[in-house]
Design a protein around this motif. Structure first.
Motif, PDB file in Angstrom:
ATOM      1  N   TYR A  77       0.972  -0.937  -0.075  1.00 36.36           N
ATOM      2  CA  TYR A  77      -0.006  -0.138  -0.069  1.00 36.36           C
ATOM      3  C   TYR A  77       1.061   1.592   0.100  1.00 36.36           C
ATOM      4  CZ  TYR A  77      -5.085  -2.395   1.002  1.00 36.36           C
ATOM      5  OH  TYR A  77      -5.627  -3.454   0.686  1.00 36.36           O
ATOM      6  N   ARG A  78       1.666   1.030   0.945  1.00 41.45           N
ATOM      7  CA  ARG A  78       3.065   2.199   0.649  1.00 41.45           C
ATOM      8  C   ARG A  78       3.363   2.672  -0.745  1.00 41.45           C
ATOM      9  NH1 ARG A  78       4.875   1.302   6.876  1.00 41.45           N
ATOM     10  NH2 ARG A  78       2.983   2.311   8.177  1.00 41.45           N
ATOM     11  N   TYR A  79       3.983   1.638  -0.614  1.00 44.07           N
ATOM     12  CA  TYR A  79       4.578   1.740  -2.383  1.00 44.07           C
ATOM     13  C   TYR A  79       3.348   2.408  -3.633  1.00 44.07           C
ATOM     14  CZ  TYR A  79       7.191   0.645  -5.938  1.00 44.07           C
ATOM     15  OH  TYR A  79       8.558   0.101  -7.374  1.00 44.07           O
ATOM     16  N   ARG A  80       2.451   1.883  -3.262  1.00 42.84           N
ATOM     17  CA  ARG A  80       1.355   2.331  -4.284  1.00 42.84           C
ATOM     18  C   ARG A  80       0.928   3.393  -4.354  1.00 42.84           C
ATOM     19  NH1 ARG A  80      -3.107  -2.195  -6.116  1.00 42.84           N
ATOM     20  NH2 ARG A  80      -4.174  -0.951  -8.019  1.00 42.84           N
ATOM     21  N   ALA A  81       0.899   3.611  -3.320  1.00 44.57           N
ATOM     22  CA  ALA A  81       0.512   5.878  -2.849  1.00 44.57           C
ATOM     23  C   ALA A  81       1.941   6.613  -3.726  1.00 44.57           C
ATOM     24  CB  ALA A  81       0.973   6.106  -1.741  1.00 44.57           C
ATOM     25  N   ILE A  82       3.613   6.164  -3.450  1.00 43.86           N
ATOM     26  CA  ILE A  82       4.209   6.501  -4.428  1.00 43.86           C
ATOM     27  C   ILE A  82       4.404   6.584  -5.641  1.00 43.86           C
ATOM     28  CG2 ILE A  82       6.621   6.488  -4.734  1.00 43.86           C
ATOM     29  CD1 ILE A  82       7.065   5.842  -1.221  1.00 43.86           C
ATOM     30  N   LEU A  83       3.662   5.444  -5.871  1.00 46.85           N
ATOM     31  CA  LEU A  83       3.254   5.225  -7.637  1.00 46.85           C
ATOM     32  C   LEU A  83       2.505   5.728  -7.664  1.00 46.85           C
ATOM     33  CD1 LEU A  83       3.450   1.157  -7.466  1.00 46.85           C
ATOM     34  CD2 LEU A  83       5.447   3.064  -8.426  1.00 46.85           C
ATOM     35  N   LEU A  84       1.533   6.877  -7.007  1.00 46.72           N
ATOM     36  CA  LEU A  84       0.339   7.613  -7.863  1.00 46.72           C
ATOM     37  C   LEU A  84       1.115   8.657  -8.234  1.00 46.72           C
ATOM     38  CD1 LEU A  84      -2.204   6.278  -5.106  1.00 46.72           C
ATOM     39  CD2 LEU A  84      -1.910   6.299  -7.679  1.00 46.72           C
ATOM     40  N   LEU A  85       1.984   8.989  -8.175  1.00 49.66           N
ATOM     41  CA  LEU A  85       2.695  10.270  -7.894  1.00 49.66           C
ATOM     42  C   LEU A  85       3.850  10.591  -8.921  1.00 49.66           C
ATOM     43  CD1 LEU A  85       2.742  11.672  -4.435  1.00 49.66           C
ATOM     44  CD2 LEU A  85       1.048  11.929  -5.873  1.00 49.66           C
ATOM     45  N   ASN A  86       3.465   9.186  -8.989  1.00 43.51           N
ATOM     46  CA  ASN A  86       5.073   8.799  -9.828  1.00 43.51           C
ATOM     47  C   ASN A  86       4.964   8.228 -11.212  1.00 43.51           C
ATOM     48  OD1 ASN A  86       7.749  10.136  -8.432  1.00 43.51           O
ATOM     49  ND2 ASN A  86       6.299   9.547  -6.577  1.00 43.51           N
ATOM     50  N   PRO A  87       5.302   8.040 -11.900  1.00 43.25           N
ATOM     51  CA  PRO A  87       5.572   7.552 -13.609  1.00 43.25           C
ATOM     52  C   PRO A  87       6.032   5.804 -13.017  1.00 43.25           C
ATOM     53  CG  PRO A  87       7.060   8.541 -14.065  1.00 43.25           C
ATOM     54  CD  PRO A  87       6.343   9.594 -12.795  1.00 43.25           C
ATOM     55  N   LEU A  88       5.437   4.719 -13.298  1.00 43.39           N
ATOM     56  CA  LEU A  88       5.102   3.250 -13.350  1.00 43.39           C
ATOM     57  C   LEU A  88       6.820   3.256 -13.287  1.00 43.39           C
ATOM     58  CD1 LEU A  88       2.145   1.516 -13.864  1.00 43.39           C
ATOM     59  CD2 LEU A  88       3.174   1.453 -11.543  1.00 43.39           C
ATOM     60  N   PRO A  89       7.843   2.410 -12.646  1.00 44.21           N
ATOM     61  CA  PRO A  89       9.529   1.971 -13.335  1.00 44.21           C
ATOM     62  C   PRO A  89       9.375   0.852 -14.356  1.00 44.21           C
ATOM     63  CG  PRO A  89       8.625   1.400 -10.891  1.00 44.21           C
ATOM     64  CD  PRO A  89       7.532   1.906 -11.192  1.00 44.21           C
ATOM     65  N   ASP A  90      10.551   1.426 -15.271  1.00 43.28           N
ATOM     66  CA  ASP A  90       9.965   0.272 -16.157  1.00 43.28           C
ATOM     67  C   ASP A  90      10.256  -1.195 -15.543  1.00 43.28           C
ATOM     68  OD1 ASP A  90       9.851  -0.787 -19.167  1.00 43.28           O
ATOM     69  OD2 ASP A  90      11.988   0.072 -19.811  1.00 43.28           O
ATOM     70  N   GLN A  91      10.103  -1.942 -14.800  1.00 39.27           N
ATOM     71  CA  GLN A  91      10.086  -3.778 -14.499  1.00 39.27           C
ATOM     72  C   GLN A  91       8.931  -3.901 -15.189  1.00 39.27           C
ATOM     73  OE1 GLN A  91      11.182  -3.038 -10.603  1.00 39.27           O
ATOM     74  NE2 GLN A  91      12.659  -1.412 -10.714  1.00 39.27           N
TER      75      GLN A  91
END
Length: 216
Positions: free
Chosen positions: A97-111
């Motif tokens: 959940y915490r990581y997903r919150a960060i992903l909401l504000l940033n582009p998804l990593p190319d992984q």
């Protein structure tokens, strides 16, 4: 006579074994717990990329069912092992959940991780954790004195101290499965009430030893 000698030997070695040094075994256990939790951001990334919910009750049920079976095979108290893995799953979701919150504000990593492969790794690590729990507990319990090492060993992004303390609290509860009075009675050896208490509560007594008594 052989049974009585074996019981006497066990009686004499309960205390010395209880204080045996199992630091390296505990370090290995803590490292396995860290490794399993460290895969959670990858799981969270996959779910974010594929628009999947973080909570997956059927998968959690499968994990807990397999873990309980593994605990029984390893001679651990299955209820206490299940309690630990419930705590670990909860912490795993917190990390996601915490990581997903960060992903909401940033582009998804190319992984592009494969969730099925990650889950295979998680299953292997779960099995290894249970096996290592048994190794550790045959030498002695995990106590408050191990917190500092656990806290230092389990360094995972998005995992804060309260979560680690909750996980450690459940880890301390894990024990080898107690030997019932019925199992002791099947050895054909008289066991006094105090001796029975020590035998059933001692984390040093393994099922292999009881089976040896029963077959001798």
């Amino acid at each position: 006579m052989v049974r009585m000698l074996l019981l006497i030997c066990l009686w004499m070695h309960i205390v010395p074994l209880a204080v045996a040094d199992n630091t390296s075994e505990k370090d290995q256990l803590f490292a396995l717990i860290e490794k399993r939790l460290s895969l959670m951001p990858a799981v969270g990334l996959y779910k974010a990329r594929h628009h999947k919910a973080i909570e997956d009750i059927p998968q959690e049920t499968r994990v807990l069912t397999l873990t309980v079976s593994k605990a029984v095979a390893a001679g651990l108290d299955p209820a206490l092992v299940r309690e630990f893995f419930v705590a670990q799953i909860t912490i795993a979701k917190v990390i996601q959940y915490r990581y997903r919150a960060i992903l909401l504000l940033n582009p998804l990593p190319d992984q592009h991780a494969d969730l099925s492969l990650i889950r295979q790794q998680l299953t292997q690590l779960s099995d290894a954790i249970v096996d290592q729990m048994a190794v550790v507990l045959k030498k002695g319990a995990i106590t408050d004195s191990d917190w500092a090492t656990f806290n230092q060993s389990v360094q995972v992004p998005y995992l804060e101290e309260p979560g680690k303390r909750q996980l450690f609290k459940s880890l301390k509860k894990v024990r080898l499965k107690k030997i019932s009075n019925h199992q002791l009675s099947r050895t054909g050896v008289y066991v006094s009430p105090r001796m029975a208490y020590l035998l059933t509560d001692s984390t040093q007594l393994s099922y292999a030893f009881v089976k040896h008594l029963q077959s001798s």
